[in-house]
Design a protein around this motif. Structure first.
Motif, PDB file in Angstrom:
ATOM      1  N   SER A   3      45.053 -35.691  -6.337  1.00 31.67           N
ATOM      2  CA  SER A   3      45.141 -36.324  -7.646  1.00 31.67           C
ATOM      3  C   SER A   3      44.180 -37.516  -7.742  1.00 31.67           C
ATOM      4  CB  SER A   3      46.575 -36.787  -7.923  1.00 31.67           C
ATOM      5  OG  SER A   3      46.889 -37.878  -7.095  1.00 31.67           O
ATOM      6  N   ARG A   4      43.915 -37.908  -8.953  1.00 36.23           N
ATOM      7  CA  ARG A   4      43.022 -39.048  -9.196  1.00 36.23           C
ATOM      8  C   ARG A   4      43.609 -40.325  -8.595  1.00 36.23           C
ATOM      9  NH1 ARG A   4      42.410 -42.890 -13.265  1.00 36.23           N
ATOM     10  NH2 ARG A   4      40.262 -43.564 -13.492  1.00 36.23           N
ATOM     11  N   GLU A   5      44.916 -40.493  -8.729  1.00 33.90           N
ATOM     12  CA  GLU A   5      45.571 -41.670  -8.176  1.00 33.90           C
ATOM     13  C   GLU A   5      45.382 -41.744  -6.666  1.00 33.90           C
ATOM     14  OE1 GLU A   5      50.014 -43.673  -7.923  1.00 33.90           O
ATOM     15  OE2 GLU A   5      49.726 -41.814  -9.034  1.00 33.90           O
ATOM     16  N   ASP A   6      45.549 -40.613  -5.988  1.00 29.26           N
ATOM     17  CA  ASP A   6      45.359 -40.588  -4.532  1.00 29.26           C
ATOM     18  C   ASP A   6      43.911 -40.907  -4.154  1.00 29.26           C
ATOM     19  OD1 ASP A   6      48.008 -39.968  -4.170  1.00 29.26           O
ATOM     20  OD2 ASP A   6      47.661 -37.808  -3.981  1.00 29.26           O
ATOM     21  N   ARG A   7      42.962 -40.411  -4.945  1.00 27.38           N
ATOM     22  CA  ARG A   7      41.554 -40.705  -4.662  1.00 27.38           C
ATOM     23  C   ARG A   7      41.254 -42.189  -4.829  1.00 27.38           C
ATOM     24  NH1 ARG A   7      39.903 -35.956  -8.140  1.00 27.38           N
ATOM     25  NH2 ARG A   7      39.890 -37.619  -9.640  1.00 27.38           N
ATOM     26  N   VAL A   8      41.809 -42.822  -5.865  1.00 36.18           N
ATOM     27  CA  VAL A   8      41.573 -44.252  -6.090  1.00 36.18           C
ATOM     28  C   VAL A   8      42.173 -45.076  -4.960  1.00 36.18           C
ATOM     29  CG1 VAL A   8      42.164 -46.205  -7.594  1.00 36.18           C
ATOM     30  CG2 VAL A   8      41.335 -44.077  -8.590  1.00 36.18           C
ATOM     31  N   ILE A   9      43.397 -44.752  -4.560  1.00 40.87           N
ATOM     32  CA  ILE A   9      44.043 -45.501  -3.485  1.00 40.87           C
ATOM     33  C   ILE A   9      43.332 -45.272  -2.162  1.00 40.87           C
ATOM     34  CG2 ILE A   9      46.183 -45.712  -2.154  1.00 40.87           C
ATOM     35  CD1 ILE A   9      47.659 -45.193  -4.831  1.00 40.87           C
ATOM     36  N   ALA A  10      42.936 -44.039  -1.878  1.00 43.77           N
ATOM     37  CA  ALA A  10      42.190 -43.753  -0.649  1.00 43.77           C
ATOM     38  C   ALA A  10      40.843 -44.470  -0.666  1.00 43.77           C
ATOM     39  CB  ALA A  10      41.993 -42.253  -0.482  1.00 43.77           C
TER      40      ALA A  10
END
Length: 143
Positions: A3-10
């Motif tokens: 997900s986009r959220e996971d990419r931003v946090i990673a």
């Protein structure tokens, strides 16, 4: 699919690791390690890894309410302030009259940032509650 959220946090964690690596190289070259200062360490860890991504996602993502993301960021700011701030250093500075020591001031700043974030969140919630109550109409009946 990630997900986009996971990419931003990673991405924020990778950025934090890149900054930490750069600081290690700086320390090897100059003997100066900025993260030995508690305020710098607090701002790097809390800002880059937690608060920054949540505020970015609050501004750009519609999957989760921006209000929820801001709440999480404010609570995380305060929680990490409890972990990073050494209240005993501030108390020692106040007891000896040397609160102007750099380390005591840094711990005081960390506590002020964390506490200020929490107070801002409480004020925001009061205002939002007041506005939602005012928009929805009053439950008081005038006679």
């Amino acid at each position: 699919m990630v997900s986009r959220e996971d990419r931003v946090i990673a991405g924020s964690v990778v950025l934090l690791l890149a900054v930490a690596t750069g600081l290690v190289v700086l320390n090897a070259a100059t003997g100066v390690m900025p993260t030995e200062q508690p305020l710098v360490a607090y701002l790097l860890v809390t800002g880059l890894a937690i608060v920054g991504p949540q505020l970015y996602l609050a501004a750009t993502d519609d999957d989760v309410s921006p209000r929820t993301r801001v709440r999480f960021a404010a609570i995380a700011l305060g929680a990490f302030a409890l972990l990073f701030a050494d209240v005993s250093a501030v108390e020692r500075g106040l007891a000896t009259g040397s609160i102007v020591e750099r380390e005591a001031l840094q711990h005081l700043a960390i506590a002020a940032i964390g506490g200020g974030g929490f107070v801002a969140l409480v004020c925001y919630e009061f205002v939002a509650g007041y506005r939602s109550h005012a928009d929805g109409g009053s439950t008081i009946v005038s006679r």
